[in-house]
Enzyme design. Structure first.
Site, PDB file in Angstrom:
ATOM      1  N   TYR A 158      60.494 109.366  83.748  1.00  0.00           N
ATOM      2  CA  TYR A 158      61.145 109.667  85.029  1.00  0.00           C
ATOM      3  C   TYR A 158      60.326 109.127  86.202  1.00  0.00           C
ATOM      4  CZ  TYR A 158      62.420 112.546  89.085  1.00  0.00           C
ATOM      5  OH  TYR A 158      62.764 112.980  90.343  1.00  0.00           O
TER       6      TYR A 158
ATOM      7  N   LYS B 296      61.007 105.763  88.578  1.00  0.00           N
ATOM      8  CA  LYS B 296      61.170 105.991  90.022  1.00  0.00           C
ATOM      9  C   LYS B 296      60.157 105.175  90.815  1.00  0.00           C
ATOM     10  CE  LYS B 296      63.434 108.856  91.960  1.00  0.00           C
ATOM     11  NZ  LYS B 296      64.760 108.744  92.647  1.00  0.00           N
TER      12      LYS B 296
END
Length: 481
Positions: free
Chosen positions: A237, A241
């Site tokens: 994640y 990002k």
């Protein structure tokens, strides 16, 4: 005196992606409530067509309890009229060019009219499939930027990231941008295109081997986690990002860019009313499991600061940042929106508050009797936690496994069920470990100097009384949900 943010929103046409996510919903509700003279809100949904997008908007956004204040203030008919006039739900997908919009007339109209683009879309699974994470979190923002640059009146791209792109760094963490290709561990250079090529090659190999969908999904998850850790990030994640932020910084040219990095987003502090939440956010599943008597032991450092921030404060910071930077050619600014710098709360404090709450307000078990919670055991290292799990569960489990082999008809699937639950618990511990043992404090100097002084767009964490918020707002909110 009317807030300058309210004035700023008047006659603006805004595109918002990531609807109907938790933060995006709160952001949209706020705009409609405080500035009904906004010109237009284009809301992007993953949907097959316009009808499906409209259906999702009604079912998953405007009919939610979040809109009850607006509904009470206006009445059903006026709210319907406002929504009909101001809101345009559109089917699309940030992972493809032109956001997947197929209607060329609509596309041209949007490029001619949109002033502000707000990208909230993301996949937030810590161990997301690498192909999915790259598609949505890394190249999705670049697609949104390319769309924004085609907007004739485009004044700003406001991109929502996460404060935890910093990985597991400790100390004071500044509001600074990433350089293209930088890694957190300083080992070599991060080549985003090489990461894409590697992912595609792995996918091709798995398909050639005739792997099942389940096997492909797990391999893609494993690949994402291994690539993240190789470059210094704890999970897929935050890694994907971070790469998304790099691409934005590298390709923005002179287009104004704001990156909002919230910490752990929690229920509403005050607007449109206190305690609204949807879904159990990061730490909430731990609180609920504790209240249900299912959590006897947890990996955490009691002295670690848990950086929590109510969702309405994040939405307020977004509008304020948009007002400040819209139209400022070439600017790129990062905002940390959190509480650790100005008003920290530790895991130990949260644990004490949860214990007090559930002692005073116990949940009711299946037999209608109150669930009595104990203080529980907090262990500060993974080694300690693993040792505890071995003594408490794994040794008895081995005995059960032996019984299962000797007398399989007596225990059924008990061994397999318990083994699966223990493995799941350890997997969750590994995923959450970087956050419950986090040693960083997020500097919020940029955020602090730009607070809205009129109160309508409050996001000062110093205004939060943690005892009152956790005991009287947040826990009642997640329990109700």
């Amino acid at each position: 005196m009317e807030s300058s943010c309210v004035q700023f929103l008047q006659n603006k046409t805004i595109l918002v992606t990531g609807v109907p996510g938790f933060l995006a919903k709160v952001f949209v509700e706020k705009i409609l409530r405080v500035q009904p003279k906004v010109k237009k809100l284009y809301l992007l949904f993953r949907a097959a067509d316009n009808v499906s997008a409209m259906q999702r908007f009604h079912n998953e956004v405007v009919e939610k309890d979040l809109f009850r204040v607006l509904r009470n203030n206006l009445g059903d008919e006026k709210l319907k009229a406002l929504v009909s006039e101001k809101v345009v739900p559109i089917p699309g997908d940030i992972s493809v060019d032109n956001l997947g919009l197929k209607d060329s007339d609509l596309l041209q109209h949007m490029w001619n009219e949109i002033d502000i683009v707000v990208n909230v879309a993301a996949t937030t699974n810590f161990d997301e499939r690498y192909d999915v994470g790259l598609s949505i979190n890394t190249f999705g923002p670049l697609n949104v930027l390319n769309f924004a640059k085609k907007c004739v009146k485009g004044q700003l791209l406001l991109h929502v990231s996460t404060a935890y792109v910093c990985g597991e760094k400790s100390g004071l963490l500044e509001e600074k941008t990433f350089n293209m290709g930088e890694t957190l561990n300083g080992h070599g250079k991060l080549d985003i295109q090489a990461e894409v090529d590697l992912m595609k090659q792995k996918l091709k190999e798995l398909q050639k081997q005739d792997c099942s969908e389940e096997e492909i999904a797990q391999s893609m998850k494993d690949l994402g986690m291994s690539r993240a850790k190789l470059h210094g990030w704890p999970n897929t994640y935050v890694f994907t990002k971070s790469m998304g932020e790099m691409l934005l910084g590298n390709h923005k040219e002179n287009f104004p860019l704001v990156i909002i990095r919230p910490t752990m987003i929690t229920s509403t502090f005050s607007e449109p009313f206190p305690g609204w939440i949807e879904g159990l956010r990061t730490i909430d599943s731990v609180i609920v499991a504790y209240g249900k008597g299912r959590l006897k032991c947890f990996l955490a450092d009691s002295n670690s600061v848990l950086d929590l921030i109510p969702v309405d404060m994040v939405a307020n910071a977004m509008v304020t940042a948009a007002k400040i930077h819209a139209g400022k050619s070439g600017s790129q600014t990062v905002y940390h929106v959190g509480s650790s710098s100005k008003n920290p709360i530790t895991f130990g404090q949260l644990h004490d508050l949860a214990a007090r709450y559930f002692t005073k307000n116990p949940l009711v078990g299946r037999d209608d009797s109150p669930i009595i919670v104990s203080k529980g055991i907090i262990l500060s290292t993974r080694a300690q936690f693993s040792f505890y799990m071995t003594l408490r569960y794994r040794l008895p489990l081995q005995m059960l496994r032996l019984m299962n082999i000797i007398y399989p008809w007596r225990n059924g699937n008990n061994y397999k069920d318990l083994d699966r639950k223990i493995k799941l618990a350890m997997r969750l511990v590994d995923l959450y470990r970087p956050y419950v043992l986090f040693k960083g404090i997020f500097d919020d100097m940029n955020t602090d100097i730009n607070k809205d002084m009129h109160g309508l767009f409050e996001f000062d964490p110093k205004s939060i009384d943690w005892d009152d918020y956790i005991m009287n707002i947040h826990i009642p909110g997640i329990i109700t949900y």
